[in-house]
Design a protein around this motif. Sequence first.
Motif, PDB file in Angstrom:
ATOM      1  N   ALA A  44      27.099  40.767  36.350  1.00  0.00           N
ATOM      2  CA  ALA A  44      26.277  41.467  37.346  1.00  0.00           C
ATOM      3  C   ALA A  44      26.815  41.230  38.751  1.00  0.00           C
ATOM      4  CB  ALA A  44      24.828  40.986  37.241  1.00  0.00           C
ATOM      5  N   ILE A  45      27.212  39.992  39.037  1.00  0.00           N
ATOM      6  CA  ILE A  45      27.813  39.696  40.344  1.00  0.00           C
ATOM      7  C   ILE A  45      29.127  40.449  40.500  1.00  0.00           C
ATOM      8  CG2 ILE A  45      28.777  37.857  41.775  1.00  0.00           C
ATOM      9  CD1 ILE A  45      26.809  35.922  40.477  1.00  0.00           C
ATOM     10  N   LEU A  46      29.889  40.542  39.419  1.00  0.00           N
ATOM     11  CA  LEU A  46      31.161  41.256  39.461  1.00  0.00           C
ATOM     12  C   LEU A  46      30.962  42.721  39.816  1.00  0.00           C
ATOM     13  CD1 LEU A  46      34.226  41.020  38.947  1.00  0.00           C
ATOM     14  CD2 LEU A  46      33.785  41.593  36.568  1.00  0.00           C
ATOM     15  N   GLU A  47      29.915  43.336  39.295  1.00  0.00           N
ATOM     16  CA  GLU A  47      29.618  44.720  39.644  1.00  0.00           C
ATOM     17  C   GLU A  47      29.273  44.852  41.129  1.00  0.00           C
ATOM     18  OE1 GLU A  47      26.522  45.989  37.088  1.00  0.00           O
ATOM     19  OE2 GLU A  47      27.755  45.976  35.258  1.00  0.00           O
ATOM     20  N   GLU A  48      28.483  43.920  41.643  1.00  0.00           N
ATOM     21  CA  GLU A  48      28.141  43.960  43.060  1.00  0.00           C
ATOM     22  C   GLU A  48      29.368  43.744  43.940  1.00  0.00           C
ATOM     23  OE1 GLU A  48      25.332  44.803  44.437  1.00  0.00           O
ATOM     24  OE2 GLU A  48      24.434  45.142  42.465  1.00  0.00           O
ATOM     25  N   VAL A  49      30.244  42.867  43.520  1.00  0.00           N
ATOM     26  CA  VAL A  49      31.469  42.617  44.283  1.00  0.00           C
ATOM     27  C   VAL A  49      32.334  43.875  44.319  1.00  0.00           C
ATOM     28  CG1 VAL A  49      33.650  41.339  44.269  1.00  0.00           C
ATOM     29  CG2 VAL A  49      31.502  40.123  43.931  1.00  0.00           C
ATOM     30  N   ALA A  50      32.438  44.564  43.187  1.00  0.00           N
ATOM     31  CA  ALA A  50      33.206  45.817  43.159  1.00  0.00           C
ATOM     32  C   ALA A  50      32.593  46.855  44.094  1.00  0.00           C
ATOM     33  CB  ALA A  50      33.259  46.354  41.732  1.00  0.00           C
ATOM     34  N   ASP A  51      31.264  46.885  44.156  1.00  0.00           N
ATOM     35  CA  ASP A  51      30.598  47.802  45.078  1.00  0.00           C
ATOM     36  C   ASP A  51      30.852  47.408  46.526  1.00  0.00           C
ATOM     37  OD1 ASP A  51      28.673  50.007  45.546  1.00  0.00           O
ATOM     38  OD2 ASP A  51      27.446  48.411  46.391  1.00  0.00           O
ATOM     39  N   ARG A  52      30.848  46.099  46.802  1.00  0.00           N
ATOM     40  CA  ARG A  52      31.150  45.629  48.162  1.00  0.00           C
ATOM     41  C   ARG A  52      32.564  46.049  48.575  1.00  0.00           C
ATOM     42  NH1 ARG A  52      26.569  43.419  47.451  1.00  0.00           N
ATOM     43  NH2 ARG A  52      25.866  41.538  48.547  1.00  0.00           N
ATOM     44  N   ILE A  53      33.499  45.939  47.663  1.00  0.00           N
ATOM     45  CA  ILE A  53      34.883  46.317  47.966  1.00  0.00           C
ATOM     46  C   ILE A  53      34.955  47.781  48.373  1.00  0.00           C
ATOM     47  CG2 ILE A  53      37.168  46.637  46.939  1.00  0.00           C
ATOM     48  CD1 ILE A  53      36.597  44.159  45.223  1.00  0.00           C
ATOM     49  N   GLU A  54      34.278  48.630  47.613  1.00  0.00           N
ATOM     50  CA  GLU A  54      34.292  50.061  47.920  1.00  0.00           C
ATOM     51  C   GLU A  54      33.622  50.339  49.256  1.00  0.00           C
ATOM     52  OE1 GLU A  54      35.486  53.915  47.054  1.00  0.00           O
ATOM     53  OE2 GLU A  54      35.933  52.044  45.990  1.00  0.00           O
ATOM     54  N   MET A  55      32.506  49.674  49.520  1.00  0.00           N
ATOM     55  CA  MET A  55      31.782  49.887  50.776  1.00  0.00           C
ATOM     56  C   MET A  55      32.627  49.480  51.976  1.00  0.00           C
ATOM     57  SD  MET A  55      28.052  48.462  49.586  1.00  0.00           S
ATOM     58  CE  MET A  55      27.414  48.384  51.247  1.00  0.00           C
ATOM     59  N   HIS A  56      33.197  48.273  51.932  1.00  0.00           N
ATOM     60  CA  HIS A  56      33.996  47.806  53.066  1.00  0.00           C
ATOM     61  C   HIS A  56      35.251  48.646  53.251  1.00  0.00           C
ATOM     62  CE1 HIS A  56      31.901  44.165  54.399  1.00  0.00           C
ATOM     63  NE2 HIS A  56      31.577  43.960  53.133  1.00  0.00           N
ATOM     64  N   ASN A  57      35.815  49.105  52.153  1.00  0.00           N
ATOM     65  CA  ASN A  57      37.014  49.944  52.253  1.00  0.00           C
ATOM     66  C   ASN A  57      36.691  51.275  52.924  1.00  0.00           C
ATOM     67  OD1 ASN A  57      39.768  50.643  51.737  1.00  0.00           O
ATOM     68  ND2 ASN A  57      39.101  51.833  49.991  1.00  0.00           N
ATOM     69  N   ASN A  58      35.595  51.902  52.508  1.00  0.00           N
ATOM     70  CA  ASN A  58      35.209  53.187  53.094  1.00  0.00           C
ATOM     71  C   ASN A  58      34.824  53.046  54.562  1.00  0.00           C
ATOM     72  OD1 ASN A  58      35.617  54.351  50.589  1.00  0.00           O
ATOM     73  ND2 ASN A  58      33.473  54.283  50.009  1.00  0.00           N
ATOM     74  N   ILE A  59      34.040  52.027  54.867  1.00  0.00           N
ATOM     75  CA  ILE A  59      33.609  51.835  56.255  1.00  0.00           C
ATOM     76  C   ILE A  59      34.794  51.437  57.135  1.00  0.00           C
ATOM     77  CG2 ILE A  59      32.165  50.383  57.747  1.00  0.00           C
ATOM     78  CD1 ILE A  59      30.089  50.374  55.585  1.00  0.00           C
TER      79      ILE A  59
END
Length: 428
Positions: free
Chosen positions: A93-108
């Motif tokens: 579950a943490i791994l999924e959130e980390v993957a989402d964080r990566i996408e968010m920071h990359n886009n922003i």
Amino acid sequence: MACLQTSSLLFPTSSTLSSSSRRMINAAIQVPKVPRLRFTNPKTATKLVLEGLQLSDGISNTYQIAQPKHQESSKHFHSTTTSTSTATIQLYAILEEVADRIEMHNNIGEQRNNWNVLLLNSINMITLTASIMAGIAGTVGAGMPILALKLSSALLFTAASGMLLIMNKIQPSQLAEEQRNATRLFKQIQTQIQTLLALREPTEQDVKETMEKVLALDKAYPLPLLGAMLEKYPKKFEAAAWWPKSHGVQNPSETKSRMGKTNGWSEDLEDEMREIISVVKSKDFEDYERLGNLALKINKVLAISGPLLTGVAAIGSAFVGHNDVAAIAAVAAGSLSTAVNAFQHGGQVGMVFEMYRNCAGFFNKLEDTIEATLGEQDLEKRENGELFEMKIALELGRSLPQLRELASKSASCRRNGTVIDEMGSKLF
């Protein structure tokens, strides 16, 4: 004689009939061979029937007993799997959130980099256009044309000043660098989680430590601007900190009393790690701290100079036609403001400052990691010493012989009372 035989065949006598009938009866009895029926004793029959029932019941009971055992074992396996995989499920579950964080920071990060480019080009075009208008207004005589040029130039300079104030406040190039660093660090956490899941069964402590890493990184590199944005012009340079602080306390006397080699650790390796800390603190961290303070000062001066120059140009353009100095001031100030803006945001001074801040944070993290590892008195609970040494060498861009050579050189310089002339890291 023949007639007699014929007559006997046609009109058989009694003897002939009796002999032939016996042969027919014997033939009829021998050909079918009717099986002999045996009638057993009723007690014996009852006993056999009961034994058959017991046998069939035993088979049924055996199946029925085996079935619950299989179900019970499967339930036990399921419960064991559930109890041991709770940490695994949480880590996924943490791994999924980390993957989402990566996408968010990359886009922003891409968005804020676009801000820097678009705002830089827009402000420079506005400033240059206003400067040209102010210059033309200074060469035109009195009348309506000069008033239109003066008004347009003053409005453009004022708009450029306001946009510069906003741009200098948020520092888009520095924001983009923060998101790039956050993306890289979240990818490190993602790789660490994947490696942990591949090597062994995670524990609750692993889940807790991973959560702390994620939350510390969220705090170090926030996504929103309002209320959570990092201070772009701090009073003093401070290194970035994106990891949870450890509180390991070391007892040197106890460490020195241990002999031999346990879990890859020895006294020589511990002394080597202490020398590496000494070099990193005295050379690498101090150097990046000095460069960070220099970049911070330059950024502050440029952030003040740009809006100030466009403000002077706006005031000067308002007096064009009344005084030649006003036109000169408007054009010169507008041109200088364009140059300052191009140097600050085109050269991405804010990004350079953030890079130095991140590098200094890397050396602080390296120091904290080594001290926390050496502070653990139970050698079996530490990471393997040889593996730890290899990781430190790779993080500093050195081979193992080079790392040991650096440690021995640092120890020699300290004994001689001299300062080592070599940086610890060869990466940056």
